[in-house]
Every structure is written in structure tokens, then in C-alpha cells.
Scaffold this active site. Structure first.
Site, PDB file in Angstrom:
ATOM      1  N   GLU A 269       0.857  -1.205   0.000  1.00 52.61           N
ATOM      2  CA  GLU A 269       0.000   0.000   0.000  1.00 52.61           C
ATOM      3  C   GLU A 269       0.881   1.240   0.000  1.00 52.61           C
ATOM      4  O   GLU A 269       1.953   1.219   0.610  1.00 52.61           O
ATOM      5  CB  GLU A 269      -0.909  -0.015   1.243  1.00 52.61           C
ATOM      6  CG  GLU A 269      -1.872  -1.197   1.230  1.00 52.61           C
ATOM      7  CD  GLU A 269      -2.777  -1.276   2.463  1.00 52.61           C
ATOM      8  OE1 GLU A 269      -2.732  -0.360   3.300  1.00 52.61           O
ATOM      9  OE2 GLU A 269      -3.497  -2.263   2.591  1.00 52.61           O
ATOM     10  N   HIS A 287      -7.865   1.225   2.189  1.00 55.59           N
ATOM     11  CA  HIS A 287      -7.631   0.940   3.615  1.00 55.59           C
ATOM     12  C   HIS A 287      -8.433   1.904   4.507  1.00 55.59           C
ATOM     13  O   HIS A 287      -7.879   2.650   5.313  1.00 55.59           O
ATOM     14  CB  HIS A 287      -6.123   1.031   3.941  1.00 55.59           C
ATOM     15  CG  HIS A 287      -5.735   0.262   5.163  1.00 55.59           C
ATOM     16  ND1 HIS A 287      -4.552  -0.416   5.276  1.00 55.59           N
ATOM     17  CD2 HIS A 287      -6.368   0.076   6.352  1.00 55.59           C
ATOM     18  CE1 HIS A 287      -4.476  -0.990   6.475  1.00 55.59           C
ATOM     19  NE2 HIS A 287      -5.564  -0.698   7.151  1.00 55.59           N
TER      20      HIS A 287
HETATM   21  P1  NAD Z   1      -8.444  -9.910  16.885  1.00 57.32           P
HETATM   22  O1  NAD Z   1      -7.070 -10.159  17.426  1.00 57.32           O
HETATM   23  O2  NAD Z   1      -9.517  -9.531  17.831  1.00 57.32           O
HETATM   24  O3  NAD Z   1      -8.945 -11.207  16.065  1.00 57.32           O
HETATM   25  C1  NAD Z   1      -8.120 -11.927  15.206  1.00 57.32           C
HETATM   26  C2  NAD Z   1      -8.542 -13.381  15.299  1.00 57.32           C
HETATM   27  O4  NAD Z   1      -7.809 -14.121  14.335  1.00 57.32           O
HETATM   28  C3  NAD Z   1      -8.250 -14.013  16.679  1.00 57.32           C
HETATM   29  O5  NAD Z   1      -9.442 -14.524  17.246  1.00 57.32           O
HETATM   30  C4  NAD Z   1      -7.269 -15.115  16.362  1.00 57.32           C
HETATM   31  O6  NAD Z   1      -7.450 -16.273  17.169  1.00 57.32           O
HETATM   32  C5  NAD Z   1      -7.581 -15.399  14.907  1.00 57.32           C
HETATM   33  N1  NAD Z   1      -6.527 -16.116  14.219  1.00 57.32           N
HETATM   34  C6  NAD Z   1      -5.197 -16.082  14.441  1.00 57.32           C
HETATM   35  N2  NAD Z   1      -4.578 -16.941  13.625  1.00 57.32           N
HETATM   36  C7  NAD Z   1      -5.537 -17.524  12.863  1.00 57.32           C
HETATM   37  C8  NAD Z   1      -5.521 -18.481  11.830  1.00 57.32           C
HETATM   38  N3  NAD Z   1      -4.373 -19.045  11.407  1.00 57.32           N
HETATM   39  N4  NAD Z   1      -6.696 -18.839  11.275  1.00 57.32           N
HETATM   40  C9  NAD Z   1      -7.872 -18.286  11.687  1.00 57.32           C
HETATM   41  N5  NAD Z   1      -7.935 -17.370  12.681  1.00 57.32           N
HETATM   42  C10 NAD Z   1      -6.781 -16.992  13.248  1.00 57.32           C
HETATM   43  O7  NAD Z   1      -8.248  -8.806  15.761  1.00 57.32           O
HETATM   44  P2  NAD Z   1      -9.380  -7.879  15.116  1.00 57.32           P
HETATM   45  O8  NAD Z   1      -9.443  -6.611  15.857  1.00 57.32           O
HETATM   46  O9  NAD Z   1     -10.583  -8.666  14.916  1.00 57.32           O
HETATM   47  O10 NAD Z   1      -8.681  -7.550  13.701  1.00 57.32           O
HETATM   48  C11 NAD Z   1      -8.695  -8.489  12.663  1.00 57.32           C
HETATM   49  C12 NAD Z   1      -7.848  -7.988  11.488  1.00 57.32           C
HETATM   50  O11 NAD Z   1      -8.405  -6.794  10.964  1.00 57.32           O
HETATM   51  C13 NAD Z   1      -6.388  -7.665  11.813  1.00 57.32           C
HETATM   52  O12 NAD Z   1      -5.592  -8.091  10.741  1.00 57.32           O
HETATM   53  C14 NAD Z   1      -6.370  -6.146  11.877  1.00 57.32           C
HETATM   54  O13 NAD Z   1      -5.110  -5.607  11.643  1.00 57.32           O
HETATM   55  C15 NAD Z   1      -7.351  -5.833  10.779  1.00 57.32           C
HETATM   56  N6  NAD Z   1      -7.974  -4.501  10.825  1.00 57.32           N
HETATM   57  C16 NAD Z   1      -8.091  -3.840   9.653  1.00 57.32           C
HETATM   58  C17 NAD Z   1      -8.718  -2.608   9.650  1.00 57.32           C
HETATM   59  C18 NAD Z   1      -8.840  -1.819   8.370  1.00 57.32           C
HETATM   60  O14 NAD Z   1      -8.722  -0.613   8.422  1.00 57.32           O
HETATM   61  N7  NAD Z   1      -9.075  -2.455   7.249  1.00 57.32           N
HETATM   62  C19 NAD Z   1      -9.227  -2.062  10.835  1.00 57.32           C
HETATM   63  C20 NAD Z   1      -9.092  -2.778  12.007  1.00 57.32           C
HETATM   64  C21 NAD Z   1      -8.453  -4.026  11.993  1.00 57.32           C
HETATM   65  C1  MLT Z   2      -5.732  -1.462  12.062  1.00 57.97           C
HETATM   66  O1  MLT Z   2      -5.006  -2.466  12.050  1.00 57.97           O
HETATM   67  O2  MLT Z   2      -6.122  -0.946  13.114  1.00 57.97           O
HETATM   68  C2  MLT Z   2      -6.163  -0.906  10.773  1.00 57.97           C
HETATM   69  O3  MLT Z   2      -5.382  -1.282   9.731  1.00 57.97           O
HETATM   70  C3  MLT Z   2      -6.531   0.526  10.763  1.00 57.97           C
HETATM   71  C4  MLT Z   2      -5.411   1.502  10.617  1.00 57.97           C
HETATM   72  O4  MLT Z   2      -5.029   1.835   9.522  1.00 57.97           O
HETATM   73  O5  MLT Z   2      -4.936   1.998  11.609  1.00 57.97           O
END
Ligand code: NAD
Ligand code: MLT
Length: 319
Positions: A269, A287
Site C-alpha cells: 500500500e 484501507h
Molecule cells: P483480533 O485479534 O480480535 O482477532 C483476530 C482473530 O484471528 C483471533 O481470534 C485469532 O485467534 C484469529 N486467528 C489467528 N490466527 C488464525 C488463523 N491461522 N486462522 C484463523 N484465525 C486466526 O483482531 P481484530 O481486531 O478482529 O482484527 C482483525 C484484522 O483486521 C487484523 O488483521 C487487523 O489488523 C485488521 N484490521 C483492519 C482494519 C482496516 O482498516 N481495514 C481495521 C481494524 C483491523
Molecule cells: C488497524 O489495524 O487498526 C487498521 O489497519 C486501521 C489503521 O489503519 O490503523
């Protein structure tokens, strides 16, 4: 005789909500010197970081080993968000630097964005809007599918995965979920079918991934998994680029196996010149999952409070 104490230099390297960093700005007991300097190239950050005590980032800045080694005073890195894959955790640990994140503040926004992407994908909303903006009233090309009674497979059932499932059930979808830590009791309580990734691939109409990007989750959805999927499956990734293999996704769409994909994240990105974006079946956002006023304020408040807690008590809430 008074001993002069050195101010704590807090360097904010990515744009953060001004309301969110209010706890830092109003802090009276600590002598915080807040420096906001965003959009720096790696070498510019390295040149400015020698005297920094606390580095605060979102996801744009990559905190490499070189940055950490140049930061001779660094004690704490604050990540205003969930994923810490933009920080070299090994180098930070070797240098005794604590890394804190804000795991809860953007859950709701990311889940809402995922549902928005799934709905847009099902009904071709971005493509139809684009056509209309270009002066064409085309109703034939954009016949979609309903969500009701379709099966959604959620891979990674943590904070965001669970919130997505709640909302999908509100759309009357059947939800299958895979997470290594998902228990039978929890699945029953949430009304989802506890499944393996393979079972999800075989049965789901929509598949959404919500794992962190780890060595075990990189390329988790790859050509072998696409081969197991139903024809016409739709894929959503609002987690991290790389959980779904981008080349394999491209091939599966071109082959007609995958009917469409909604992507908020990419391996590299910004991804303005990406081959997936050339496909009409792909919709995408840059994103934006956590980009709401509420989430940005919340994550910045959480890391700001953790910085203050660290200097006052020596402990943090979200290491
Ligand atoms: P979280 O830690 O609460 O949940 C992640 C889950 O994935 C956990 O329950 C964990 O057990 C599971 N996990 C780990 N390894 C695994 C595997 N091999 N197979 C299946 N499940 C597995 O995290 P979250 O807050 O739910 O965030 C999830 C994702 O979203 C992260 O990658 C985070 O960086 C991303 N995110 C992206 C944005 C965005 O802007 N697009 C925003 C927030 C979070
Ligand atoms: C995150 O992991 O929290 C998301 O990617 C959101 C961000 O860009 O901070």
C-alpha cells in the site's frame, strides 16, 4: 537545589485525531513535548528520531529495525489501531522497547465497513454508480444477489469477525466461523456454525477474512482453497493484504470461479496501480476500514492513555 528533568519527546508520525490525542495535550503531571510530523520518508524519520522517547504511528509509517536502531532514547511505540505488522517487533523487543496498540477502538468501524463492502459487492453498487456518473442508465448489467439465506464464512473470529457475524445474522445470513480459539460453547452462544477453513470453502457463498497477518495466515486463502470453493463465491478482505494470495485471487476471478472480490487492504500500500483493480469484478477502498471519526478518536485516546499510564505507573494496558 532543583534538578532539571528532560521533557518526554512524543513523536506523532502519522495523522491522528486531534480529539484523540487530547489526553496527551492536557496532561499536567508529565512534561510532554508533543511533536507532530507526518508523511516522512523512512530516511527523514530516521534523521529525526534520535531523541524521541515515544513514537506514535497508525499504519502508514513502517517502524523498521533501522528506525528502532536510530532511536537511541525510544522507550515506547504506540500503534493507534490493531495491526502491529508495520512494526519490527523483534527489533523492538531486542532494544527493550514496549509496543502498545489500541485493539478495541476501531472494531465497530471495521465491521461496518466489511458489511458495506459485502453489500456493495452483492449489488454492484460502485460499478453501477460509476456508470451512472458517466451518463449511462444501465439496469441490465448490474443484477445482483441477495444476502438473505446465503452462507457467510468468517475466517478469524476475533473482535471484528464476531461483530461481522452479528451484523450478517441481522441480514438473515447463515454464518460459519473458523478460529483456532473458537469453542463449541461460544459458537453456539453466537449462533454460528463452528467450521474448518476447508468446510467454509466448500459451503460459503461469501468468505470474509479477519485474522492478523502472521506467517501462519499469509496466503491462507490460496489457489488450493479457491479450488475447494463453490463457483460464484464472493470474497471480502478488510483485514490485511496477503492473507489472501493476490495472484491466486486474480486467477480465480479471471477463471470465473470467484464472482467478485471486495478489498480494503493490499500486500503493498498504497495500491493505486494493482492488477486486481483492472478487473470489473473487484471493488476496493484505500484501507478505510478504521477511517471514521469515532474510531480514529477512540484509538488515539486509548494509546494516549497508555502512554500516560506507562510514565506514571510503569505498566501499560495493551502491550
Ligand atoms: P483480533 O485479534 O480480535 O482477532 C483476530 C482473530 O484471528 C483471533 O481470534 C485469532 O485467534 C484469529 N486467528 C489467528 N490466527 C488464525 C488463523 N491461522 N486462522 C484463523 N484465525 C486466526 O483482531 P481484530 O481486531 O478482529 O482484527 C482483525 C484484522 O483486521 C487484523 O488483521 C487487523 O489488523 C485488521 N484490521 C483492519 C482494519 C482496516 O482498516 N481495514 C481495521 C481494524 C483491523
Ligand atoms: C488497524 O489495524 O487498526 C487498521 O489497519 C486501521 C489503521 O489503519 O490503523
Amino acid at each position: 537545589m532543583t534538578t532539571a528533568t528532560k521533557a518526554i519527546n512524543v513523536f506523532i508520525a502519522d495523522p491522528l485525531s486531534e480529539d484523540g490525542i487530547f489526553p496527551l495535550r492536557q496532561e499536567q503531571d508529565l512534561d510532554l513535548n508533543i511533536i507532530v510530523d507526518t508523511g516522512l520518508a523512512p530516511e527523514e524519520l530516521i534523521a529525526k528520531i534520535a531523541d524521541v522517547d515515544v513514537l506514535l504511528v497508525r499504519s502508514q509509517t513502517t517502524v523498521t529495525r533501522e528506525v528502532i536502531e536510530a532511536a537511541k532514547n525510544l522507550k515506547l511505540i504506540g500503534r493507534a489501531g490493531v495491526g502491529v505488522d508495520n512494526i519490527d517487533l523483534t527489533a523492538a523487543t531486542e532494544h527493550g522497547i514496549i509496543v502498545v496498540n489500541a485493539p478495541d477502538g476501531n472494531t465497530n468501524s471495521a465491521a461496518e465497513h466489511t458489511i458495506a463492502m459485502m453489500t456493495s459487492l452483492a449489488r454492484h453498487i460502485p460499478q453501477a454508480f460509476n456508470t451512472l456518473k458517466n451518463g449511462k442508465w444501465d439496469r441490465k448489467s448490474y443484477v445482483g444477489v441477495e444476502l438473505k439465506n446465503k452462507t457467510l464464512g468468517v475466517v478469524g473470529f476475533g473482535r471484528i469477525g464476531v461483530e461481522v457475524a452479528y451484523r450478517a445474522k441481522g441480514q438473515r445470513m447463515n454464518v460459519m466461523a473458523y478460529d483456532p480459539f473458537l469453542t463449541d460453547e461460544r459458537a453456539k452462544e453466537l449462533g454460528v456454525t463452528k467450521s474448518t477453513v476447508e468446510e467454509i470453502c466448500a459451503a460459503a457463498d461469501f468468505i470474509t477474512v479477519h485474522t492478523p497477518l502472521l506467517p501462519e495466515t499469509r496466503n491462507l486463502i490460496n489457489k488450493e482453497k479457491f479450488a475447494m470453493m463453490k463457483d460464484g463465491v464472493r470474497i471480502i478482505n478488510c483485514a490485511r493484504g496477503g492473507i489472501i494470495n493476490e495472484d491466486d485471487l486474480y486467477d480465480a476471478i479471471v477463471a470465473g470461479k470467484v464472482a467478485g472480490a471486495a478489498l480494503d487492504v493490499f500486500v503493498t500500500e498504497p495500491a493505486t496501480d494493482h492488477k486486481l483493480l483492472t478487473l470489473p469484478q473487484v471493488i476496493a477502498t484505500p484501507h478505510l476500514g478504521a477511517s471514521t471519526i469515532e474510531a480514529q478518536e477512540s484509538v488515539a485516546v486509548d494509546v494516549s492513555n497508555d502512554i500516560i499510564k506507562f510514565y506514571k505507573t510503569g505498566t501499560v494496558t495493551n502491550p
